[in-house]
Design a protein around this motif. Structure first.
Motif, PDB file in Angstrom:
ATOM      1  N   THR A  20       9.674   2.959  -0.810  1.00 20.91           N
ATOM      2  CA  THR A  20       9.284   4.329  -0.476  1.00 20.91           C
ATOM      3  C   THR A  20       8.754   5.049  -1.709  1.00 20.91           C
ATOM      4  OG1 THR A  20      11.064   4.322   1.173  1.00 20.91           O
ATOM      5  CG2 THR A  20      10.048   6.437   0.680  1.00 20.91           C
ATOM      6  N   ARG A  21       9.310   4.761  -2.865  1.00 19.85           N
ATOM      7  CA  ARG A  21       8.769   5.337  -4.098  1.00 19.85           C
ATOM      8  C   ARG A  21       7.321   4.890  -4.307  1.00 19.85           C
ATOM      9  NH1 ARG A  21      13.551   4.400  -8.617  1.00 19.85           N
ATOM     10  NH2 ARG A  21      15.232   5.505  -7.509  1.00 19.85           N
ATOM     11  N   ALA A  22       7.055   3.614  -4.063  1.00 19.79           N
ATOM     12  CA  ALA A  22       5.694   3.122  -4.215  1.00 19.79           C
ATOM     13  C   ALA A  22       4.759   3.783  -3.202  1.00 19.79           C
ATOM     14  CB  ALA A  22       5.666   1.603  -4.056  1.00 19.79           C
ATOM     15  N   SER A  23       5.249   4.009  -1.989  1.00 15.73           N
ATOM     16  CA  SER A  23       4.429   4.693  -0.982  1.00 15.73           C
ATOM     17  C   SER A  23       4.105   6.113  -1.429  1.00 15.73           C
ATOM     18  CB  SER A  23       5.159   4.720   0.363  1.00 15.73           C
ATOM     19  OG  SER A  23       5.348   3.406   0.856  1.00 15.73           O
ATOM     20  N   LEU A  24       5.084   6.788  -2.035  1.00 20.26           N
ATOM     21  CA  LEU A  24       4.838   8.131  -2.561  1.00 20.26           C
ATOM     22  C   LEU A  24       3.759   8.107  -3.635  1.00 20.26           C
ATOM     23  CD1 LEU A  24       5.525  11.142  -2.924  1.00 20.26           C
ATOM     24  CD2 LEU A  24       7.380  10.445  -4.456  1.00 20.26           C
ATOM     25  N   LEU A  25       3.795   7.097  -4.489  1.00 19.50           N
ATOM     26  CA  LEU A  25       2.782   6.981  -5.538  1.00 19.50           C
ATOM     27  C   LEU A  25       1.408   6.733  -4.936  1.00 19.50           C
ATOM     28  CD1 LEU A  25       3.081   7.175  -8.609  1.00 19.50           C
ATOM     29  CD2 LEU A  25       3.034   4.685  -8.696  1.00 19.50           C
ATOM     30  N   ASN A  26       1.361   5.989  -3.845  1.00 17.20           N
ATOM     31  CA  ASN A  26       0.076   5.739  -3.182  1.00 17.20           C
ATOM     32  C   ASN A  26      -0.488   7.029  -2.579  1.00 17.20           C
ATOM     33  OD1 ASN A  26      -1.862   3.637  -2.507  1.00 17.20           O
ATOM     34  ND2 ASN A  26      -1.312   4.019  -0.380  1.00 17.20           N
ATOM     35  N   VAL A  27       0.394   7.856  -2.018  1.00 16.77           N
ATOM     36  CA  VAL A  27      -0.034   9.163  -1.503  1.00 16.77           C
ATOM     37  C   VAL A  27      -0.578  10.022  -2.644  1.00 16.77           C
ATOM     38  CG1 VAL A  27       0.772  11.311  -0.448  1.00 16.77           C
ATOM     39  CG2 VAL A  27       1.522   9.121   0.473  1.00 16.77           C
ATOM     40  N   GLU A  28       0.094   9.976  -3.797  1.00 19.17           N
ATOM     41  CA  GLU A  28      -0.373  10.741  -4.956  1.00 19.17           C
ATOM     42  C   GLU A  28      -1.760  10.291  -5.389  1.00 19.17           C
ATOM     43  OE1 GLU A  28       0.824  10.893  -9.651  1.00 19.17           O
ATOM     44  OE2 GLU A  28       2.471  11.009  -8.199  1.00 19.17           O
ATOM     45  N   GLN A  29      -1.992   8.981  -5.404  1.00 22.06           N
ATOM     46  CA  GLN A  29      -3.310   8.470  -5.771  1.00 22.06           C
ATOM     47  C   GLN A  29      -4.395   8.981  -4.826  1.00 22.06           C
ATOM     48  OE1 GLN A  29      -3.651   4.570  -8.266  1.00 22.06           O
ATOM     49  NE2 GLN A  29      -3.434   4.108  -6.121  1.00 22.06           N
ATOM     50  N   ALA A  30      -4.122   8.870  -3.528  1.00 23.79           N
ATOM     51  CA  ALA A  30      -5.115   9.310  -2.539  1.00 23.79           C
ATOM     52  C   ALA A  30      -5.392  10.803  -2.678  1.00 23.79           C
ATOM     53  CB  ALA A  30      -4.623   8.985  -1.132  1.00 23.79           C
ATOM     54  N   LEU A  31      -4.357  11.582  -2.963  1.00 29.99           N
ATOM     55  CA  LEU A  31      -4.525  13.019  -3.129  1.00 29.99           C
ATOM     56  C   LEU A  31      -5.400  13.336  -4.335  1.00 29.99           C
ATOM     57  CD1 LEU A  31      -3.658  15.990  -2.437  1.00 29.99           C
ATOM     58  CD2 LEU A  31      -1.819  15.640  -4.095  1.00 29.99           C
ATOM     59  N   LEU A  32      -5.144  12.689  -5.469  1.00 35.26           N
ATOM     60  CA  LEU A  32      -5.913  12.977  -6.679  1.00 35.26           C
ATOM     61  C   LEU A  32      -7.365  12.535  -6.524  1.00 35.26           C
ATOM     62  CD1 LEU A  32      -3.306  12.071  -9.454  1.00 35.26           C
ATOM     63  CD2 LEU A  32      -3.953  14.332  -8.603  1.00 35.26           C
ATOM     64  N   LEU A  33      -7.599  11.421  -5.823  1.00 30.70           N
ATOM     65  CA  LEU A  33      -8.983  11.005  -5.570  1.00 30.70           C
ATOM     66  C   LEU A  33      -9.688  12.021  -4.677  1.00 30.70           C
ATOM     67  CD1 LEU A  33     -11.282   8.984  -5.818  1.00 30.70           C
ATOM     68  CD2 LEU A  33     -10.288   7.721  -3.885  1.00 30.70           C
ATOM     69  N   ARG A  34      -8.965  12.521  -3.693  1.00 28.45           N
ATOM     70  CA  ARG A  34      -9.551  13.539  -2.810  1.00 28.45           C
ATOM     71  C   ARG A  34      -9.881  14.809  -3.587  1.00 28.45           C
ATOM     72  NH1 ARG A  34      -6.565  16.218   2.494  1.00 28.45           N
ATOM     73  NH2 ARG A  34      -8.304  17.569   3.124  1.00 28.45           N
ATOM     74  N   ALA A  35      -8.999  15.197  -4.506  1.00 25.44           N
ATOM     75  CA  ALA A  35      -9.252  16.396  -5.315  1.00 25.44           C
ATOM     76  C   ALA A  35     -10.463  16.198  -6.219  1.00 25.44           C
ATOM     77  CB  ALA A  35      -8.017  16.741  -6.135  1.00 25.44           C
ATOM     78  N   ALA A  36     -10.558  15.027  -6.852  1.00 26.73           N
ATOM     79  CA  ALA A  36     -11.714  14.747  -7.709  1.00 26.73           C
ATOM     80  C   ALA A  36     -13.003  14.765  -6.889  1.00 26.73           C
ATOM     81  CB  ALA A  36     -11.539  13.397  -8.401  1.00 26.73           C
ATOM     82  N   SER A  37     -12.969  14.157  -5.713  1.00 23.49           N
ATOM     83  CA  SER A  37     -14.158  14.156  -4.853  1.00 23.49           C
ATOM     84  C   SER A  37     -14.543  15.577  -4.451  1.00 23.49           C
ATOM     85  CB  SER A  37     -13.896  13.307  -3.607  1.00 23.49           C
ATOM     86  OG  SER A  37     -13.606  11.971  -3.955  1.00 23.49           O
ATOM     87  N   MET A  94       0.714  -2.822  -3.110  1.00 20.09           N
ATOM     88  CA  MET A  94       1.266  -4.140  -3.387  1.00 20.09           C
ATOM     89  C   MET A  94       2.769  -4.050  -3.645  1.00 20.09           C
ATOM     90  SD  MET A  94      -0.828  -6.669  -3.137  1.00 20.09           S
ATOM     91  CE  MET A  94       0.195  -7.861  -3.991  1.00 20.09           C
ATOM     92  N   GLU A  95       3.185  -3.047  -4.395  1.00 23.63           N
ATOM     93  CA  GLU A  95       4.608  -2.869  -4.667  1.00 23.63           C
ATOM     94  C   GLU A  95       5.375  -2.604  -3.382  1.00 23.63           C
ATOM     95  OE1 GLU A  95       8.146  -2.442  -6.995  1.00 23.63           O
ATOM     96  OE2 GLU A  95       6.233  -3.462  -7.228  1.00 23.63           O
ATOM     97  N   THR A  96       4.819  -1.768  -2.510  1.00 21.61           N
ATOM     98  CA  THR A  96       5.469  -1.494  -1.227  1.00 21.61           C
ATOM     99  C   THR A  96       5.619  -2.769  -0.411  1.00 21.61           C
ATOM    100  OG1 THR A  96       4.592   0.759  -1.170  1.00 21.61           O
ATOM    101  CG2 THR A  96       5.300  -0.187   0.913  1.00 21.61           C
ATOM    102  N   ALA A  97       4.555  -3.551  -0.328  1.00 20.69           N
ATOM    103  CA  ALA A  97       4.594  -4.782   0.469  1.00 20.69           C
ATOM    104  C   ALA A  97       5.587  -5.789  -0.109  1.00 20.69           C
ATOM    105  CB  ALA A  97       3.195  -5.392   0.550  1.00 20.69           C
TER     106      ALA A  97
END
Length: 479
Positions: free
Chosen positions: A136-153, A262-265
Motif C-alpha cells: 500500500t505504501r508503494a501504491s501511495l507512491l505511485n499515486v504521488e508520481q501520477a499527481l506530479l506528472l499531471r501537475a507538470a503537464s 513493481m514494488e506493489t506487485a
C-alpha cells in the motif's frame, strides 16, 4: 490575376513577424514574481485530496497489523449480571408449608484465553498484512508520481495555450489592419474585390482561431487549478530540462527495480505466498490456555460463591465439509494470480519506458524540425513579400506565407511543451518522479510514522495511545 499588395501591408506584416517571434519565445523567458514549475508541483503535493485519500487508506492498512496481532495475545473479558428470582416453594420436608424463594443475586465474571500454538498460521497472516502495508505504501507512491506528472503537464499546457492565444491575437490584429488596407486600396482601384474578400475571410478565420485558443486556455487553467489548488498566475520561464535516462535498456532496468507498481506487485506475491502457508496450517490443531474467575453473591442473604477455573485446550478440525481444503486451493490460486500479475506489470512498466522515451525523442526531433521550419518559412515569407511588391505575387500568396510562418511558430511552442512533459513522463515511467527525488521544499509525508505508532496495538489510555490521538486530530481533513 496578380496585384500589388502595397507597402502599408508589407510594413504591417513585418511588424507582426517580429511580434510572433517574440511571443513564441516568451514561454522560455523570465518574469519577475511569476509561478514556477516548482510552485505548481508543491501546490499539487500539498493540495491533493487524492493523496490525502490514499494516505488514509494506508493508515487503515496499518491498523490491520495490530488487529491480527491481537489473535496472538491474551484476550481478557468481563461480564456482570444482576438477577432477581421470585416465587414460592412447597416441600414435604417442611410439612407442606409454603416458603418464599425471592432472592437477588449479583455476579461478576472474568474470562481469559490465550492461543499458545497454532503451528504459525496466525503469525503467517500477520506477516502477510505487514507485506500488504508495504504494498500500500508503494501504491501511495505511485499515486504521488501520477499527481506530479499531471501537475507538470498542467503547468506546461497553460504556458502553451497562453502563447497560442498571444499568437492568435497578434494574427487577428495583423489581418484586421490588412483588411483596412485592402479596402483603402480597393477604393483607389489598386486591388480587386477578390483581394478584399480574401482579407475578410482571413479575418473571420483568425477570429475563430482566437476563440478556440481562448477556450483551450480556459480549460488548461481549470486543469491547473484542479491539480494545484489555485488559478495560475503569470508563468515563469521554462526551467532546465530534468536529467533523465534516454537509453531504453538502462531506463527499463531502473524501472523494474524502482517503479512503485513493481514494488506493489512483488509485495502482493509475498502476501499470497504467506496466506498459502497459513491456509495449509489451518488444518492442524490449536493449543490454547483458558481461565475464568467468577464471584456470585446473594444480596441480603448469606450465600456467596467464588470460583476459579484454568484449563489447557487442544482443538482441531476433523471434517468441515471440504471448506478448509477449498480455502487452501483458493489461496494457491490467488498466489498464482499474483505471480501472473507481477509478470504483466513488469512488461507494462518496460513498455511504458519505451513509450515515454520514444515520446521524448520525438518531441526533441519535432522541436529541432520546427526551428528549421521557422527559418525556412521566414525566408519564404520575405521572398513572397518582395515578389509581391513587384506584382509577381498575390495577396493570397502573402497571406499563405504568413500563415505558414505562424504555423511554424505554433509548432515550436507545442514541441517545446511536449519535450518537457515527455521528459517528466520518462522520470515517472522509471519510478523517479517523487517529491523526495525532485527535492521539493515540502514537508514529506512519512508513511512509516503512523505504522510505528500503531503496530504494537497501544491501548487508548496509554502514553502512546494519547500521542496517537493527537496525530489523528492533526490528520483530520476539512471538506
Amino acid at each position: 490575376m496578380k496585384t500589388n499588395t502595397g507597402r502599408g501591408f508589407l510594413k504591417t506584416t513585418a511588424w507582426a513577424l517580429g511580434l510572433a517571434t517574440a511571443v513564441s519565445f516568451s514561454f522560455g523567458g523570465t518574469r519577475a514574481t511569476a509561478d514556477t514549475l516548482a510552485d505548481a508541483l508543491i501546490g499539487a503535493y500539498t493540495h491533493s485530496g487524492l493523496l490525502q485519500q490514499n494516505r488514509a487508506l494506508l493508515r487503515a492498512a496499518d491498523e490491520d497489523v495490530p488487529i491480527a496481532l491481537a489473535a496472538l495475545r491474551p484476550i481478557i473479558n468481563w461480564s456482570s449480571d444482576l438477577s432477581q428470582v421470585f416465587g414460592d416453594t412447597t416441600s414435604s420436608s417442611t410439612g407442606g408449608l409454603t416458603r418464599s424463594i425471592d432472592t437477588t443475586t449479583i455476579s461478576l465474571d472474568l474470562t481469559a484465553s490465550w492461543q499458545l500454538y497454532d503451528f504459525g498460521a496466525d503469525a503467517a497472516r500477520v506477516e502477510a498484512l505487514k507485506e500488504t502495508v508495504l504494498a500500500t505504501r508503494a501504491s501511495l507512491l505511485n499515486v504521488e508520481q501520477a499527481l506530479l506528472l499531471r501537475a507538470a503537464s498542467a503547468f506546461f499546457n497553460v504556458g502553451r495555450q497562453e502563447n497560442f492565444v498571444a499568437l492568435s491575437q497578434n494574427n487577428l490584429r495583423l489581418l484586421q489592419q490588412e483588411l483596412r488596407a485592402a479596402n483603402d486600396r480597393f477604393e483607389v482601384g489598386e486591388v480587386t474585390r477578390t483581394d478584399v474578400s480574401l482579407a475578410e475571410a482571413a479575418v473571420a478565420q483568425a477570429r475563430s482561431n482566437l476563440a478556440d485558443a481562448e477556450r483551450n486556455l480556459i480549460q488548461a487553467q481549470a486543469e491547473y487549478a484542479n491539480v494545484v489548488g489555485r488559478q495560475p498566475g503569470r508563468l515563469a520561464g521554462l526551467p532546465a530540462l530534468p536529467r533523465t535516462e534516454t537509453r531504453i535498456e538502462a531506463a527499463q532496468a531502473v524501472a523494474v527495480r524502482s517503479h512503485p507498481e513493481m514494488e506493489t506487485a512483488r509485495r502482493q506475491v509475498s502476501v499470497n505466498e504467506l496466506l498459502v502457508n497459513a491456509a495449509s496450517k489451518d488444518m492442524l490443531p490449536v493449543v490454547s490456555l483458558s481461565g475464568s474467575l467468577s464471584i456470585e453473591e446473594e444480596i441480603g442473604g448469606e450465600d456467596s460463591t467464588e470460583q476459579g477455573v484454568i484449563g489447557l485446550n487442544v482443538t482441531g478440525p476433523i471434517y468441515q465439509g471440504g471448506r478448509l481444503t477449498a480455502l487452501e486451493r483458493q489461496a494457491i490460486a490467488n498466489r498464482d494470480a499474483a505471480r501472473g500479475n507481477l509478470h504483466n506489470v513488469r512488461h507494462d512498466v518496460q513498455q511504458d519506458v519505451v513509450d515515454a522515451i520514444s515520446d521524448y525523442n520525438a518531441a526533441r526531433a519535432s522541436l529541432a524540425a520546427s526551428e528549421r521550419q521557422i527559418r525556412a518559412a521566414r525566408v519564404a515569407f520575405q521572398g513572397v513579400r518582395e515578389e509581391a511588391t513587384l506584382g509577381a505575387r498575390t495577396t493570397l500568396d502573402v497571406l499563405d506565407a504568413e500563415q505558414d510562418l505562424l504555423d511554424a511558430e505554433s509548432n515550436r511552442i507545442s514541441a517545446q511543451a511536449d519535450q518537457y512533459i515527455a521528459a517528466y513522463a520518462v522520470l515517472e515511467a522509471m519510478g523517479l518522479l517523487t517529491a523526495q527525488r525532485l527535492k521539493l521544499p515540502v514537508q514529506l509525508y512519512d508513511p512509516a510514522a503512523y505504522y510505528n505508532l500503531v503496530k504494537d496495538g497501544p491501548v487508548k489510555r496509554s502514553r502512546q495511545g494519547q500521542q496517537l490521538d493527537r496525530v489523528l486530530r492533526a490528520l483530520q481533513v476539512d471538506d
